[in-house]
Design an enzyme around this catalytic site. Structure first.
Site, PDB file in Angstrom:
ATOM      1  N   HIS A 119      -5.401 -10.594  27.130  1.00  0.00           N
ATOM      2  CA  HIS A 119      -5.990  -9.540  26.796  1.00  0.00           C
ATOM      3  C   HIS A 119      -6.879  -9.895  25.423  1.00  0.00           C
ATOM      4  O   HIS A 119      -6.401 -10.580  24.356  1.00  0.00           O
ATOM      5  CB  HIS A 119      -5.102  -8.695  26.501  1.00  0.00           C
ATOM      6  CG  HIS A 119      -3.837  -8.877  25.597  1.00  0.00           C
ATOM      7  ND1 HIS A 119      -3.817  -8.546  24.064  1.00  0.00           N
ATOM      8  CD2 HIS A 119      -2.873  -9.419  25.414  1.00  0.00           C
ATOM      9  CE1 HIS A 119      -2.740  -9.254  23.513  1.00  0.00           C
ATOM     10  NE2 HIS A 119      -2.068  -9.706  24.466  1.00  0.00           N
ATOM     11  N   ASP A 120      -7.928  -8.995  25.123  1.00  0.00           N
ATOM     12  CA  ASP A 120      -8.632  -9.028  24.041  1.00  0.00           C
ATOM     13  C   ASP A 120      -9.469 -10.180  23.757  1.00  0.00           C
ATOM     14  O   ASP A 120      -9.710 -10.275  22.446  1.00  0.00           O
ATOM     15  CB  ASP A 120      -7.741  -8.278  22.813  1.00  0.00           C
ATOM     16  CG  ASP A 120      -7.022  -6.940  23.026  1.00  0.00           C
ATOM     17  OD1 ASP A 120      -7.873  -6.002  23.170  1.00  0.00           O
ATOM     18  OD2 ASP A 120      -5.963  -6.902  23.469  1.00  0.00           O
ATOM     19  N   GLY A 137      -3.752 -13.980  23.593  1.00  0.00           N
ATOM     20  CA  GLY A 137      -4.515 -12.786  23.274  1.00  0.00           C
ATOM     21  C   GLY A 137      -5.488 -12.834  21.972  1.00  0.00           C
ATOM     22  O   GLY A 137      -4.988 -13.571  21.195  1.00  0.00           O
TER      23      GLY A 137
END
Length: 266
Positions: A119-120, A137
């Protein structure tokens, strides 16, 4: 002609260009936008994703599924995937935790089997990520990076343009542009000379990068003093990018190994 296999499950809200092929047993969730001439193989799951054109997903890829973050509360966050990417078997790309900044992959990247983009993360273009490499992440990977097999990148780290991470490297800190890093706790072992040449950098530019590398990592100067010395010499844009990368590091810069690669002096 319908290019969606009859066993595929497609949410009615998905926007899919008619030229895109979708293979057997693939699931396309709500809010998905898929551009032209993509080839999506069997058993893939795509959710909360905007995909460009001419991408190829071989099989069993999971794109835009929920992040592995305990703070995530089912917000409608997203993944953006550019054009011309090749996504191999069992690749996972998780959607972001930030509503205003989707997980992103640029153009013409190759993500090999079992690699993971958390994520991200923000990946640039023309990146190669080899088998079973895990990118945690909030990682930023600049253009034309090569990550070999079974690499691990710590959350919030950055990997600079044209850097190369050798197989099995564990990178807890930022890896500067143009460098080769390797080891269980990554150390810089030299410059990615082959990569610089393949990407069309001139001999003069490569020589200037070499001089900057020696000043930063071999001179014995504190990093801030080495940067000041290089900036006083009015560096070329590539070297300026190198020192800007170092100046803006939050996690710290990967240290150089004491014994360096011999060819960097050629």
């Amino acid at each position: 002609m319908n290019k969606i296999h009859p066993t595929a499950v497609v949410d009615p809200s998905a926007q899919i260009d008619p030229s895109t092929e979708i293979g057997p047993y693939t699931v396309i969730g709500k809010g998905v936008v898929i551009g032209k001439n993509n080839k999506i193989g069997p058993f893939c799951v795509i959710e909360n994703t905007t995909m460009g054109d001419n991408n190829e997903l071989i099989a069993s890829s999971f794109i835009g599924v929920k992040p592995q973050d305990l703070s995530y509360k089912d917000e409608p966050t997203r993944v953006t995937l550019g054009n011309g990417n090749k996504i191999r078997e069992c690749v996972t790309i998780h959607r972001s935790t930030d509503l205003n900044s989707p997980t992103s992959v640029g153009n013409n990247c190759l993500l090999m089997a079992n690699s993971h983009v958390a994520h991200d993360c923000h990946l640039g273009s023309n990146i190669i990520v080899a088998n079973s490499t895990g990118i945690a992440g909030h990682v930023v990977v600049e253009d034309r990076v090569v990550m070999s097999g079974m690499v691990g990148v710590h959350q919030f780290a950055r990997i600079g343009t044209m850097a190369m991470l050798s197989g099995g490297t564990m990178a807890p800190q930022d890896v500067p542009p143009y460098c080769i890093a390797q080891g269980e706790r990554a150390r810089l072992v030299g410059l990615n000379i082959v990569g610089l040449r393949r990407n069309g950098l001139s001999r003069e530019t490569i020589m200037e990068i070499k001089r900057a590398f020696k000043t930063l990592f071999r001179s014995g100067l504190l990093l801030k003093d080495a940067i000041a010395k290089i900036e006083a010499e009015k560096p070329c844009p590539e070297v300026q990018h190198l020192i800007d990368f170092c100046k803006n590091s939050a996690r710290g810069i990967t240290a150089a190994k004491l014994k360096m690669r011999e060819h960097d002096d050629e």
